[in-house]
Design a protein around this motif. Sequence first.
Motif, mmCIF file in Angstrom:
data_model
loop_
_atom_site.group_PDB
_atom_site.id
_atom_site.type_symbol
_atom_site.label_atom_id
_atom_site.label_comp_id
_atom_site.label_asym_id
_atom_site.label_seq_id
_atom_site.Cartn_x
_atom_site.Cartn_y
_atom_site.Cartn_z
ATOM 1 N N SER A 1 -5.151 -0.661 -2.692
ATOM 2 C CA SER A 1 -6.095 -0.931 -1.605
ATOM 3 C C SER A 1 -5.885 -2.331 -1.032
ATOM 4 O O SER A 1 -5.311 -3.209 -1.680
ATOM 5 C CB SER A 1 -7.530 -0.796 -2.103
ATOM 6 O OG SER A 1 -7.817 -1.774 -3.077
ATOM 7 N N ASP B 1 -12.157 -2.487 7.472
ATOM 8 C CA ASP B 1 -11.528 -2.960 6.235
ATOM 9 C C ASP B 1 -11.811 -4.454 6.115
ATOM 10 O O ASP B 1 -10.918 -5.274 6.060
ATOM 11 C CB ASP B 1 -10.013 -2.689 6.288
ATOM 12 C CG ASP B 1 -9.304 -3.067 4.999
ATOM 13 O OD1 ASP B 1 -9.936 -3.003 3.928
ATOM 14 O OD2 ASP B 1 -8.125 -3.433 5.066
ATOM 15 N N ARG C 1 -13.017 -1.896 1.311
ATOM 16 C CA ARG C 1 -11.592 -1.887 0.968
ATOM 17 C C ARG C 1 -11.071 -0.532 1.422
ATOM 18 O O ARG C 1 -11.800 0.447 1.433
ATOM 19 C CB ARG C 1 -11.379 -2.068 -0.526
ATOM 20 C CG ARG C 1 -11.854 -3.451 -0.974
ATOM 21 C CD ARG C 1 -11.423 -3.870 -2.335
ATOM 22 N NE ARG C 1 -10.005 -3.936 -2.573
ATOM 23 C CZ ARG C 1 -9.209 -4.961 -2.248
ATOM 24 N NH1 ARG C 1 -9.700 -5.992 -1.614
ATOM 25 N NH2 ARG C 1 -7.929 -4.955 -2.560
ATOM 26 N N CYS C 2 -9.809 -0.463 1.801
ATOM 27 C CA CYS C 2 -9.217 0.801 2.231
ATOM 28 C C CYS C 2 -7.942 1.077 1.445
ATOM 29 O O CYS C 2 -7.246 0.150 1.025
ATOM 30 C CB CYS C 2 -8.891 0.770 3.722
ATOM 31 S SG CYS C 2 -10.350 0.845 4.787
ATOM 32 N N ARG C 3 -7.659 2.368 1.258
ATOM 33 C CA ARG C 3 -6.424 2.823 0.626
ATOM 34 C C ARG C 3 -6.088 4.193 1.190
ATOM 35 O O ARG C 3 -6.927 4.831 1.846
ATOM 36 C CB ARG C 3 -6.556 2.893 -0.893
ATOM 37 C CG ARG C 3 -7.472 4.015 -1.370
ATOM 38 C CD ARG C 3 -7.613 4.045 -2.870
ATOM 39 N NE ARG C 3 -8.422 5.187 -3.289
ATOM 40 C CZ ARG C 3 -8.839 5.370 -4.527
ATOM 41 N NH1 ARG C 3 -8.539 4.483 -5.462
ATOM 42 N NH2 ARG C 3 -9.553 6.432 -4.828
ATOM 43 N N THR D 1 0.804 -1.225 0.000
ATOM 44 C CA THR D 1 0.000 0.000 0.000
ATOM 45 C C THR D 1 0.838 1.275 0.000
ATOM 46 O O THR D 1 0.282 2.367 -0.061
ATOM 47 C CB THR D 1 -0.944 0.031 1.215
ATOM 48 O OG1 THR D 1 -0.165 0.130 2.423
ATOM 49 C CG2 THR D 1 -1.842 -1.198 1.263
ATOM 50 N N GLN E 1 -12.229 4.651 2.140
ATOM 51 C CA GLN E 1 -12.918 3.359 2.187
ATOM 52 C C GLN E 1 -13.762 3.220 0.929
ATOM 53 O O GLN E 1 -14.396 4.180 0.499
ATOM 54 C CB GLN E 1 -13.878 3.277 3.365
ATOM 55 C CG GLN E 1 -13.283 3.029 4.695
ATOM 56 C CD GLN E 1 -14.382 2.972 5.750
ATOM 57 O OE1 GLN E 1 -15.218 3.860 5.841
ATOM 58 N NE2 GLN E 1 -14.373 1.922 6.548
ATOM 59 N N TRP F 1 -15.550 5.200 -3.660
ATOM 60 C CA TRP F 1 -14.553 5.568 -2.647
ATOM 61 C C TRP F 1 -15.061 6.751 -1.847
ATOM 62 O O TRP F 1 -15.613 7.707 -2.414
ATOM 63 C CB TRP F 1 -13.221 5.924 -3.305
ATOM 64 C CG TRP F 1 -12.499 4.728 -3.819
ATOM 65 C CD1 TRP F 1 -12.411 4.308 -5.116
ATOM 66 C CD2 TRP F 1 -11.765 3.775 -3.045
ATOM 67 N NE1 TRP F 1 -11.672 3.159 -5.197
ATOM 68 C CE2 TRP F 1 -11.260 2.809 -3.940
ATOM 69 C CE3 TRP F 1 -11.485 3.640 -1.687
ATOM 70 C CZ2 TRP F 1 -10.495 1.725 -3.514
ATOM 71 C CZ3 TRP F 1 -10.724 2.563 -1.261
ATOM 72 C CH2 TRP F 1 -10.236 1.621 -2.162
#
Length: 133
Positions: A132, A108, A113-115, A39, A82, A88
Amino acid sequence: MKFSTLSSSAAAAVILGLGGLAGPASATSAHPDGFEPTTVVYSDDGNCKAWINTHKDVTGTWYAQGLVHSWNGANCQIYLQQRYSGAWHNADAAAATNGQDQTGWYVDDTGYRCRVAVRNHNNQEPYNAGRSV
């Protein structure tokens, strides 16, 4: 949903636990507690670095936290984003100049999904989004 019951000692252990292998977050595939190396993302000028740490709580739910590191006087800003309901969303933000800061912990897990997205605000750069988990 924000995860706010992680103790400061557990948070420090996650922040300091900069090891392990990364993998995608899903119901069938687990990722490690701690640093997610896939990430990592940098600002356009290279003076800002951001990444995600992950944590699985006692109920088995995964959470993610965004971290940002700055050097050379860069005013580094991040969003922890998220993905849910097909889009997003900015969940939290953090900023640092010649240091480090982090966001709170956010779900998550299945359906999420997280980034992190990072930029050097000094240069009015666009945000660069990382991979992500």
